[in-house]
Design an enzyme around this catalytic site. Structure first.
Site, PDB file in Angstrom:
ATOM      1  N   THR A  33      11.119 -10.857 -18.709  1.00 44.28           N
ATOM      2  CA  THR A  33      11.642 -12.048 -19.392  1.00 44.28           C
ATOM      3  C   THR A  33      10.531 -12.992 -19.853  1.00 44.28           C
ATOM      4  OG1 THR A  33      13.697 -12.013 -18.204  1.00 44.28           O
ATOM      5  CG2 THR A  33      12.925 -14.169 -18.826  1.00 44.28           C
ATOM      6  N   VAL A  86      25.821 -11.705 -17.525  1.00 45.72           N
ATOM      7  CA  VAL A  86      25.006 -12.787 -18.091  1.00 45.72           C
ATOM      8  C   VAL A  86      24.206 -13.406 -16.954  1.00 45.72           C
ATOM      9  CG1 VAL A  86      25.108 -15.051 -19.197  1.00 45.72           C
ATOM     10  CG2 VAL A  86      26.653 -13.233 -19.950  1.00 45.72           C
ATOM     11  N   GLY A  87      22.920 -13.620 -17.185  1.00 40.90           N
ATOM     12  CA  GLY A  87      22.060 -14.186 -16.141  1.00 40.90           C
ATOM     13  C   GLY A  87      21.888 -15.683 -16.290  1.00 40.90           C
ATOM     14  N   ASP A  88      20.771 -16.163 -15.796  1.00 37.79           N
ATOM     15  CA  ASP A  88      20.500 -17.611 -15.772  1.00 37.79           C
ATOM     16  C   ASP A  88      19.882 -18.117 -17.076  1.00 37.79           C
ATOM     17  OD1 ASP A  88      18.278 -15.953 -15.118  1.00 37.79           O
ATOM     18  OD2 ASP A  88      17.163 -17.731 -14.531  1.00 37.79           O
ATOM     19  N   GLY A 125      13.368 -14.594 -12.909  1.00 34.00           N
ATOM     20  CA  GLY A 125      13.605 -13.976 -11.610  1.00 34.00           C
ATOM     21  C   GLY A 125      15.054 -13.546 -11.512  1.00 34.00           C
ATOM     22  N   LEU A 126      15.521 -13.405 -10.300  1.00 34.74           N
ATOM     23  CA  LEU A 126      16.890 -12.934 -10.088  1.00 34.74           C
ATOM     24  C   LEU A 126      17.887 -13.991 -10.564  1.00 34.74           C
ATOM     25  CD1 LEU A 126      18.316 -10.476  -8.865  1.00 34.74           C
ATOM     26  CD2 LEU A 126      18.490 -11.800  -6.753  1.00 34.74           C
TER      27      LEU A 126
HETATM   28  N1  ASP Z   1      16.367 -14.219 -15.053  1.00 36.69           N
HETATM   29  C1  ASP Z   1      16.640 -13.048 -15.822  1.00 36.69           C
HETATM   30  C2  ASP Z   1      18.042 -12.611 -15.559  1.00 36.69           C
HETATM   31  O1  ASP Z   1      18.433 -12.521 -14.428  1.00 36.69           O
HETATM   32  C3  ASP Z   1      15.735 -11.914 -15.496  1.00 36.69           C
HETATM   33  C4  ASP Z   1      14.293 -12.258 -15.456  1.00 36.69           C
HETATM   34  O2  ASP Z   1      13.910 -13.403 -15.395  1.00 36.69           O
HETATM   35  O3  ASP Z   1      13.496 -11.342 -15.477  1.00 36.69           O
HETATM   36  O4  ASP Z   1      18.722 -12.307 -16.512  1.00 36.69           O
END
Ligand code: ASP
Length: 308
Positions: free
Chosen positions: A169, A197-199, A219-220
């Site tokens: 990302t 959908v992520g953050d 991140g996660l």
């Molecule tokens: N935060 C992103 C998500 O979870 C992934 C990442 O930051 O690599 O979609």
């Protein structure tokens, strides 16, 4: 006085090719400042979306079905306006579509088919975002899973956990003449369920900007959403904490509360900045008044093993 910080995600390579693109993105963003702080943030992220080394735009990780679905967002700290797209596919620059959501609609977030149709209506052609390296990584893991094995792959890069050298990302924060902006783009997590959908497109989760502070996280994603980490960092800075202290505090909180891996870049309206992470790597480039700052090291916090 202006500052631009770009990051290439956690667990991304820190070798020359990765750092060169990050520097190019930060410098290119800097050159766009003449048009405005949002232009700078968008431009920097576009450079990274174009590069298959990073998990954004072309080169995004694949989901369970072998498709690319991307999330992106941009926030203007000055106006407080936010625009985002989620689970969008087949567009070269999701961050640009996010900006159009901000500037040309009365909404903050368009998702899935609606987001892709909006891009087409705005004249953006269909673009295949599946890079051969990512397809290969997906096929390998799918075959292994078919034989009953675990994925053994990093959720962030899609690659074998021991061979962390491919992509992640991207994000950017900008401080320019007291105005702040944040932008971010991602293919999300490897082997995610379609529609996940992520953050990255959620304000307060993986991104936030106000008149005091701009922050972008990686991140996660689920952990960042559940803890509203980006907004937490902004509140700490608004309460007077230095961005570096705020970033470190947020990473510790993330580790303790969620046992999650992450990194973040933060800048405030006084051009003070902070960068912290708890993963293996977190490549970052920083431009201060037009010059790359080479003597700058992101703060590595107690490690959380993301690949276990
Ligand atoms: N935060 C992103 C998500 O979870 C992934 C990442 O930051 O690599 O979609």
């Amino acid at each position: 006085m202006s500052i631009i910080i770009v990051h290439g995600g956690i667990e991304t390579g820190t070798e020359a090719p990765f750092l060169e693109v990050l520097r190019e993105a930060a410098l290119s963003g800097y050159r766009s400042l003449a048009r405005g702080h949002l232009d700078a943030a968008e431009e920097a992220v576009k450079i990274l979306e174009k590069c298959p080394l990073f998990n954004a735009g072309y080169g995004s990780v694949l989901n369970l079905e072998g498709e690319v679905e991307m999330d992106a967002s941009i926030m203007d700290g000055y106006s407080g306006r936010f625009g985002a797209v989620a689970a969008i596919d087949n567009v070269a620059h999701p961050v640009t579509i996010a900006r159009l959501v901000l500037e040309e609609t009365s909404h903050v977030l368009l998702a899935g088919r609606g987001a892709t149709s909006f891009a087409r209506v705005k004249g953006f052609p269909m673009v295949n975002c599946i890079a051969p390296t990512m397809l290969k990584a997906w096929q390998k893991v799918r075959d292994a899973m078919g034989k009953g094995a675990g994925t053994g792959a990093s959720p962030f890069t899609g690659l074998p956990a021991q061979a962390i050298d491919a992509c992640d990302t991207v994000g950017c924060v900008v401080s320019h003449r007291g105005m702040l902006a944040a932008a971010s783009s991602t293919g999300g997590s490897f082997l995610k369920m379609p529609g996940r959908v992520g953050d990255t497109p959620l304000p307060g989760g993986g991104i936030f900007a106000s008149r005091r502070c701009a922050v972008v996280c990686t991140g996660l994603g689920e952990a960042f959403v559940e803890t509203l980490t980006a907004k937490y960092v902004e509140s700490l800075v608004a309460d007077g904490l230095h961005p570096q202290e705020a970033a470190e505090k947020a990473i510790i909180r993330l580790t303790l509360e969620k046992r999650a891996a992450g990194g973040m870049v933060v800048v405030d309206h006084q051009n003070r900045y902070g960068v912290a992470y708890n993963s293996t790597t977190f490549p970052v480039a920083l431009v201060h008044d037009g010059k790359i700052q080479d003597n700058f090291t992101p703060k590595k916090m107690p490690r959380y093993n993301t690949c276990g």
